[in-house]
Design a protein around this motif. Sequence first.
Motif, PDB file in Angstrom:
ATOM      1  N   GLN A  61      42.756  47.037 -87.130  1.00  0.00           N
ATOM      2  CA  GLN A  61      43.155  46.277 -85.947  1.00  0.00           C
ATOM      3  C   GLN A  61      44.336  45.368 -86.232  1.00  0.00           C
ATOM      4  O   GLN A  61      45.299  45.305 -85.462  1.00  0.00           O
ATOM      5  N   HIS A  65      48.494  45.387 -84.918  1.00  0.00           N
ATOM      6  CA  HIS A  65      49.121  44.235 -84.256  1.00  0.00           C
ATOM      7  C   HIS A  65      50.081  43.488 -85.188  1.00  0.00           C
ATOM      8  O   HIS A  65      50.474  42.356 -84.897  1.00  0.00           O
ATOM      9  N   CYS A 124      39.689  39.129 -85.463  1.00  0.00           N
ATOM     10  CA  CYS A 124      39.518  40.441 -84.839  1.00  0.00           C
ATOM     11  C   CYS A 124      38.380  40.508 -83.828  1.00  0.00           C
ATOM     12  O   CYS A 124      38.532  41.088 -82.763  1.00  0.00           O
ATOM     13  N   LYS A 125      37.211  39.934 -84.164  1.00  0.00           N
ATOM     14  CA  LYS A 125      36.104  40.070 -83.213  1.00  0.00           C
ATOM     15  C   LYS A 125      34.964  39.098 -83.435  1.00  0.00           C
ATOM     16  O   LYS A 125      34.236  38.771 -82.486  1.00  0.00           O
ATOM     17  N   GLU A 126      34.791  38.605 -84.653  1.00  0.00           N
ATOM     18  CA  GLU A 126      33.614  37.792 -84.949  1.00  0.00           C
ATOM     19  C   GLU A 126      33.832  36.355 -84.479  1.00  0.00           C
ATOM     20  O   GLU A 126      33.986  35.425 -85.253  1.00  0.00           O
ATOM     21  N   ASN A 127      33.873  36.227 -83.161  1.00  0.00           N
ATOM     22  CA  ASN A 127      34.089  34.936 -82.507  1.00  0.00           C
ATOM     23  C   ASN A 127      33.361  34.949 -81.176  1.00  0.00           C
ATOM     24  O   ASN A 127      32.894  35.999 -80.718  1.00  0.00           O
ATOM     25  N   VAL A 129      34.238  34.801 -78.126  1.00  0.00           N
ATOM     26  CA  VAL A 129      34.775  35.575 -76.996  1.00  0.00           C
ATOM     27  C   VAL A 129      34.761  37.072 -77.292  1.00  0.00           C
ATOM     28  O   VAL A 129      35.006  37.897 -76.411  1.00  0.00           O
ATOM     29  N   GLY A 130      34.487  37.444 -78.556  1.00  0.00           N
ATOM     30  CA  GLY A 130      34.319  38.842 -78.917  1.00  0.00           C
ATOM     31  C   GLY A 130      35.544  39.711 -78.790  1.00  0.00           C
ATOM     32  O   GLY A 130      35.433  40.914 -78.540  1.00  0.00           O
ATOM     33  N   CYS A 131      36.751  39.118 -78.957  1.00  0.00           N
ATOM     34  CA  CYS A 131      37.964  39.916 -78.829  1.00  0.00           C
ATOM     35  C   CYS A 131      38.995  39.510 -79.878  1.00  0.00           C
ATOM     36  O   CYS A 131      38.818  38.515 -80.592  1.00  0.00           O
ATOM     37  N   TYR A 132      40.079  40.281 -79.965  1.00  0.00           N
ATOM     38  CA  TYR A 132      41.168  39.993 -80.890  1.00  0.00           C
ATOM     39  C   TYR A 132      41.928  38.758 -80.410  1.00  0.00           C
ATOM     40  O   TYR A 132      42.378  38.696 -79.265  1.00  0.00           O
ATOM     41  N   LEU A 133      42.085  37.782 -81.287  1.00  0.00           N
ATOM     42  CA  LEU A 133      42.685  36.507 -80.886  1.00  0.00           C
ATOM     43  C   LEU A 133      44.204  36.500 -80.988  1.00  0.00           C
ATOM     44  O   LEU A 133      44.879  35.767 -80.263  1.00  0.00           O
TER      45      LEU A 133
END
Length: 248
Positions: A61, A65, A124-127, A129-133
């Motif tokens: 990911q 980007h 990438c995801k472990e946050n 909001v569950g999305c790429y920051l």
Amino acid sequence: MARISLEDLDGLGEEAEDGGGEDGEEEEEEQEGGRLFAHWEAVASTHRVSLPRDMAGPIVQMTRHSQAREAVPYVTLSQQEKCKEAAYEERRYPAGKWACVTKGEPMYEQSISMSFMKLMRYICKENSVGCYLGMTVPVLNEIHLTKEGTQLEREVVTAYYLPGEFQQNPPVPTDPEIHITERAPLRVITRVFYGMTTEETILREISLFWELLGSTDTVLRETYIVAVYENPSIPQRRNEIWFICRAE
């Protein structure tokens, strides 16, 4: 010596694009992920860091980007030149929220590698909001010298600046070792250097910067920041040493 960090992403992005076909195809994604993971695993082994299999997703990911990076905001206060080239620069960074990880491994490279892998997962995801920051540069590594000034203390703080859209309401990390910190405004004197960033090269660059700057009590002598911008596959990649100005 290479590192598992932000710096490993640029060249790999180009490599990933050469695979052909659409990124959404499952078979291509598996091949791409396997190739990238094998590369990062080889890099990790050079400095005694084990690369977990669950890093495969974040690696792919962030590689995709790798060209979309937001610069940490700052204002240039002054520049000093030597032989018509910028010798060093004074900057002011505003207050802001950073995601920080602290490690104290035997090697500097191990500490920043392990910290950045944690930050990659968060980005990438472990946050919450569950999305790429989104990626920001530079990533900062705050270091401390021993009392003798001849070695680095083992503890290193690695910090990732939250993108502008998340500054007011930072996503919460799922990893308890990642802390969201509100950092006060920071005034620094910075000098660019190129190449590897190991304990040896960092100590050398600090010494050279002091020779250039001369005797002064306006900056800290025990704490410094290494700012990381680029991929280690670039032979003369850009880094900076930051001298931290004392509060006025």
